[in-house]
Design an enzyme around this catalytic site. Structure first.
Site, PDB file in Angstrom:
ATOM      1  N   GLY A  37      35.707  -1.861  -2.729  1.00  0.00           N
ATOM      2  CA  GLY A  37      36.173  -1.221  -1.530  1.00  0.00           C
ATOM      3  C   GLY A  37      36.265   0.526  -1.688  1.00  0.00           C
ATOM      4  O   GLY A  37      35.756   0.965  -2.462  1.00  0.00           O
ATOM      5  N   THR A  38      36.954   0.924  -0.631  1.00  0.00           N
ATOM      6  CA  THR A  38      36.841   2.478  -0.303  1.00  0.00           C
ATOM      7  C   THR A  38      37.418   3.229  -1.366  1.00  0.00           C
ATOM      8  O   THR A  38      37.103   4.060  -1.942  1.00  0.00           O
ATOM      9  CB  THR A  38      37.462   2.695   0.774  1.00  0.00           C
ATOM     10  OG1 THR A  38      36.801   1.865   2.138  1.00  0.00           O
ATOM     11  CG2 THR A  38      37.219   4.320   1.346  1.00  0.00           C
ATOM     12  N   HIS A 450      66.600  22.695 -16.185  1.00  0.00           N
ATOM     13  CA  HIS A 450      66.215  23.901 -15.926  1.00  0.00           C
ATOM     14  C   HIS A 450      65.528  24.541 -16.771  1.00  0.00           C
ATOM     15  O   HIS A 450      65.674  24.242 -18.129  1.00  0.00           O
ATOM     16  CB  HIS A 450      67.578  24.884 -15.933  1.00  0.00           C
ATOM     17  CG  HIS A 450      67.604  26.310 -15.802  1.00  0.00           C
ATOM     18  ND1 HIS A 450      67.294  26.872 -14.366  1.00  0.00           N
ATOM     19  CD2 HIS A 450      67.603  27.365 -16.560  1.00  0.00           C
ATOM     20  CE1 HIS A 450      67.142  28.223 -14.841  1.00  0.00           C
ATOM     21  NE2 HIS A 450      67.119  28.341 -15.924  1.00  0.00           N
TER      22      HIS A 450
HETATM   23  C1  LIG Z   1      37.451  10.204   0.843  1.00  0.00           C
HETATM   24  C2  LIG Z   1      38.557   9.512   0.905  1.00  0.00           C
HETATM   25  C3  LIG Z   1      39.792   9.785   0.186  1.00  0.00           C
HETATM   26  C4  LIG Z   1      40.875   9.009   0.148  1.00  0.00           C
HETATM   27  N1  LIG Z   1      42.041   9.602  -0.703  1.00  0.00           N
HETATM   28  C5  LIG Z   1      42.920   8.705  -0.519  1.00  0.00           C
HETATM   29  C6  LIG Z   1      44.284   8.931  -1.317  1.00  0.00           C
HETATM   30  O1  LIG Z   1      44.164   9.904  -2.203  1.00  0.00           O
HETATM   31  N2  LIG Z   1      45.323   8.214  -1.161  1.00  0.00           N
HETATM   32  C7  LIG Z   1      45.411   7.138  -0.376  1.00  0.00           C
HETATM   33  O2  LIG Z   1      46.683   6.710  -0.419  1.00  0.00           O
HETATM   34  N3  LIG Z   1      44.307   6.845   0.350  1.00  0.00           N
HETATM   35  C8  LIG Z   1      43.280   7.575   0.141  1.00  0.00           C
HETATM   36  N4  LIG Z   1      42.215   7.076   1.094  1.00  0.00           N
HETATM   37  C9  LIG Z   1      42.551   6.090   2.004  1.00  0.00           C
HETATM   38  C10 LIG Z   1      42.197   4.713   1.255  1.00  0.00           C
HETATM   39  O3  LIG Z   1      40.817   4.794   0.361  1.00  0.00           O
HETATM   40  C11 LIG Z   1      42.036   3.606   2.128  1.00  0.00           C
HETATM   41  O4  LIG Z   1      43.336   3.483   2.903  1.00  0.00           O
HETATM   42  C12 LIG Z   1      42.086   2.232   1.572  1.00  0.00           C
HETATM   43  O5  LIG Z   1      41.106   2.264   0.556  1.00  0.00           O
HETATM   44  C13 LIG Z   1      41.835   1.257   2.516  1.00  0.00           C
HETATM   45  O6  LIG Z   1      41.931  -0.230   1.791  1.00  0.00           O
HETATM   46  P1  LIG Z   1      41.639  -1.381   2.580  1.00  0.00           P
HETATM   47  O7  LIG Z   1      41.613  -2.732   1.284  1.00  0.00           O
HETATM   48  O8  LIG Z   1      42.154  -1.816   3.758  1.00  0.00           O
HETATM   49  O9  LIG Z   1      40.111  -1.196   2.719  1.00  0.00           O
HETATM   50  P2  LIG Z   1      38.842  -1.297   1.905  1.00  0.00           P
HETATM   51  O10 LIG Z   1      39.110  -0.774   0.406  1.00  0.00           O
HETATM   52  O11 LIG Z   1      37.739  -0.357   2.642  1.00  0.00           O
HETATM   53  O12 LIG Z   1      38.006  -2.542   2.026  1.00  0.00           O
HETATM   54  C14 LIG Z   1      37.437  -3.075   2.851  1.00  0.00           C
HETATM   55  C15 LIG Z   1      36.211  -3.783   2.253  1.00  0.00           C
HETATM   56  O13 LIG Z   1      35.798  -5.023   3.333  1.00  0.00           O
HETATM   57  C16 LIG Z   1      34.243  -4.754   3.383  1.00  0.00           C
HETATM   58  N5  LIG Z   1      33.982  -5.222   4.774  1.00  0.00           N
HETATM   59  C17 LIG Z   1      34.196  -4.330   5.980  1.00  0.00           C
HETATM   60  N6  LIG Z   1      33.737  -5.402   7.122  1.00  0.00           N
HETATM   61  C18 LIG Z   1      33.232  -6.343   6.580  1.00  0.00           C
HETATM   62  C19 LIG Z   1      32.727  -7.594   7.124  1.00  0.00           C
HETATM   63  N7  LIG Z   1      32.562  -7.553   8.382  1.00  0.00           N
HETATM   64  N8  LIG Z   1      32.404  -8.377   6.276  1.00  0.00           N
HETATM   65  C20 LIG Z   1      32.668  -8.482   5.096  1.00  0.00           C
HETATM   66  N9  LIG Z   1      33.066  -7.375   4.330  1.00  0.00           N
HETATM   67  C21 LIG Z   1      33.466  -6.348   5.035  1.00  0.00           C
HETATM   68  C22 LIG Z   1      34.162  -3.432   3.236  1.00  0.00           C
HETATM   69  O14 LIG Z   1      32.527  -3.404   2.625  1.00  0.00           O
HETATM   70  C23 LIG Z   1      34.889  -3.057   2.009  1.00  0.00           C
HETATM   71  O15 LIG Z   1      34.415  -3.035   0.670  1.00  0.00           O
HETATM   72  C24 LIG Z   1      40.992   8.001   1.031  1.00  0.00           C
HETATM   73  C25 LIG Z   1      39.982   7.477   1.997  1.00  0.00           C
HETATM   74  C26 LIG Z   1      38.785   8.163   1.798  1.00  0.00           C
HETATM   75  C27 LIG Z   1      37.659   7.962   2.979  1.00  0.00           C
END
Ligand SMILES: Cc1cc2nc3c(=O)[nH]c(=O)nc-3n(C[C@H](O)[C@H](O)[C@H](O)COP(=O)(O)OP(=O)(O)OC[C@H]3O[C@@H](n4cnc5c(N)ncnc54)[C@H](O)[C@@H]3O)c2cc1C
Ligand SMILES: NC(=O)c1ccc[n+]([C@@H]2O[C@H](COP(=O)([O-])OP(=O)(O)OC[C@H]3O[C@@H](n4cnc5c(N)ncnc54)[C@H](O)[C@@H]3O)[C@@H](O)[C@H]2O)c1
Length: 476
Positions: A37-38, A450
């Site tokens: 994921g992200t 401190h």
């Molecule tokens: C550049 C950036 C920096 C960030 N930094 C931070 C940070 O420092 N601290 C923090 O707390 N948050 C941060 N975030 C936010 C954080 O990354 C997200 O809130 C978090 O990853 C969300 O997790 P999730 O499990 O909901 O989704 P994701 O991790 O996005 O997982 C969703 C998965 O579902 C899959 N998917 C989507 N649609 C389908 C489908 N139809 N069928 C099958 N699979 C599918 C995708 O491929 C993906 O792998 C950041 C985000 C970005 C973009």
């Protein structure tokens, strides 16, 4: 149709749901993107792996003000990139292989899927899946403005910009939120010429007004910030681009850049799942509607055994919130007769930009609106880092702690910090709010080391001027 006890859509936070409880049950995990994921692949983790060396690079300027002359000799972007993704790609690949090849009870579908009914799915290749319980953890994606040239290879989002072959000399960043703030700090610290445009003024507009105002000023002293501008078009010019930007007054200008980074927000992936086929409810902005137990709703009532979590359903778009919700869902899947609720009372966030920002609870504006309705009395205090001994050591002129509290109950309502390691300094304030510790007890019921920088938090608490009840214990 293959039947599973559990089907999980999304391998980000969704991957953590496969606990030992499922060892003798059939589980499908479905993800059409990069496994993990992200946060792991394109979000929190790689951005912070760039933010830390960026902090080191920018220390050169700070050191000069303290009588230490250092030089930034070279930033080895390819080396940095390969170190970061050498680690991350291996974790993603290891996770994928473990699920795909090493667990007999788990089937990995490396493709996108959509609903065909309340508990049935079809994958892109046509595999059909039915499951007793389903978790939707499909995350969010970057939004791209619909302008000419947006598909050019020089136009990036956070998904691709961290894998650039070389450090770009000139970067145009579009947006004024978390992503834009973090990348502007990274690229400018490494010596790229950064122009950041944002539609609204100030930057980080959802933060407390003092944070937005002071961060906008701090950012403008480090890179070129232009407020009230949007991207109108991009065209190729030489190896880079010529971007046309449009001002709030309708005027236009062009900006030459090697790359454009678009950071104009993220939207839920719920629209990729054919939710109408399942009949589930959606929020007005397209997120999947869930209740406090993370149960997906249909016509306002929970659907038995179907949960959603993370960016697909919450508006926070933060990994620690997705993780919390995943722990709740993991429990609820295993204990349908003893469900747990999510706790979204005190959700903190931190922006790893320069200067760093961290926040929890209400902004002053929200607290005052709330107080007006409740007839309560809000008190605020702002304490500058520069008023503490550690702040003198750092010669800090921008860092501050702002606290907002309810005078009568003595409880914190909000905390906002801008400056060195703000994400660390805020944690005891999150703890106080989460466990109901009042301001005078926190300020005087413990020792504060401190002369640590944390004294700025102690002094901010004291500056709120909330009296301890008679006879309260003090440690310092
Ligand atoms: C550049 C950036 C920096 C960030 N930094 C931070 C940070 O420092 N601290 C923090 O707390 N948050 C941060 N975030 C936010 C954080 O990354 C997200 O809130 C978090 O990853 C969300 O997790 P999730 O499990 O909901 O989704 P994701 O991790 O996005 O997982 C969703 C998965 O579902 C899959 N998917 C989507 N649609 C389908 C489908 N139809 N069928 C099958 N699979 C599918 C995708 O491929 C993906 O792998 C950041 C985000 C970005 C973009
Ligand atoms: N450190 C962290 O926790 C962290 C870091 C990065 C991202 N994230 C998460 O990712 C999410 C997305 O971040 P983001 O920064 O992309 O979104 P955002 O919603 O925070 O900010 C988007 C910004 O782009 C501006 N904008 C929108 N359209 C524009 C246009 N056409 N021209 C110019 N400006 C425009 C908006 O005014 C706003 O300032 C955030 O909600 C955040 O929760 C978290």
């Amino acid at each position: 149709m293959t039947f599973y006890d559990l089907a999980i859509i999304g391998s980000g936070s969704g991957n953590s749901l496969i606990t030992p409880f499922w060892d003798n049950r059939k589980v499908a995990i479905i993800d059409g993107g990069t496994f993990g994921g992200t946060c792991l692949n394109t979000g929190c983790i790689p951005t912070k792996m760039y933010a830390y060396p960026a902090q080191l690079a920018s220390a050169v300027k700070e050191a000069a003000g303290l009588g230490v002359d250092m030089a930034l000799e070279q930033v080895h972007w390819p080396r940095m990139r390969d170190r970061i993704f050498g680690r991350i790609d291996a974790i993603s690949d290891g996770g994928r292989r473990y699920r795909d090849e090493e667990l007999d009870n788990v089937s990995l579908y490396a493709e996108y899927a959509r609903f065909t009914g309340p508990k049935t799915l079809v994958t892109a290749s046509g595999a059909t899946i039915e499951a007793e319980q389903i978790v939707i953890a499909a995350g969010s994606r970057a939004v791209l403005p619909d302008v000419p040239g947006i598909d050019l290879p020089q136009v990036h989002t956070s998904d691709s910009v961290m894998r650039l072959p070389e450090l770009p000399g000139r970067v145009l960043i579009v947006g004024g939120g978390f992503v834009a703030a973090e990348f502007a700090a990274v690229f400018s610290s490494f010596g790229s010429q950064v122009i950041q445009i944002n539609r609204s003024a100030p930057l980080l507009k959802s933060a407390d007004a003092l944070v937005s105002e002071r961060f906008t000023a701090a950012a403008a002293s480090r890179w070129d910030v232009r407020l009230g501008w949007t991207l109108a078009a991009v065209e190729e010019a030489g190896g880079g681009v010529k971007a046309t930007i449009r001002g709030a007054d309708g005027g236009q200008e062009t900006v030459d850049a090697d790359i454009v980074l678009v950071a104009t927000g993220r939207v839920t992936n719920a629209d990729t799942l054919d939710i109408p086929a399942a009949g589930y409810d959606l929020e007005a902005d397209g997120r999947i509607a869930v209740d406090a137990w993370q149960r997906v709703q249909r016509n306002g009532a929970p659907v038995d055994g179907v949960y959603a979590l993370g960016d697909v359903s919450n508006a926070y778009q933060l990994k620690h919130v997705a993780n919390h919700e995943a722990r709740v869902v993991a429990h609820n899947l295993e204990h349908p007769d003893n469900l747990r609720r999510s706790d979204h009372r005190f959700v903190p966030s931190a922006v790893f930009t320069q200067p760093q920002i961290a926040s929890v609870g209400l902004t002053e504006e929200q607290a005052r609106q709330d107080a007006e309705l409740k007839g309560s009395d809000v008190v605020t205090a702002v304490q500058e880092y520069g008023t503490t001994a550690y702040g003198w050591a750092m010669e800090d002129r921008t860092g501050f702690v702002k606290l907002i509290a309810d005078r009568r109950s003595g409880m914190l309502l909000g905390a906002h910090i801008m400056g060195h390691e703000a994400s660390l300094l805020i944690q005891p304030l999150i703890q106080a709010m989460s466990f109901g510790l009042d301001v005078p007890s926190m300020a005087r019921g413990q020792y504060w080391i401190h002369p640590a920088l944390m004294e700025v938090v102690e002094n901010a608490l004291l500056a709120l001027g909330i009296e301890a009840p008679a006879g309260a214990a003090t440690a310092s």
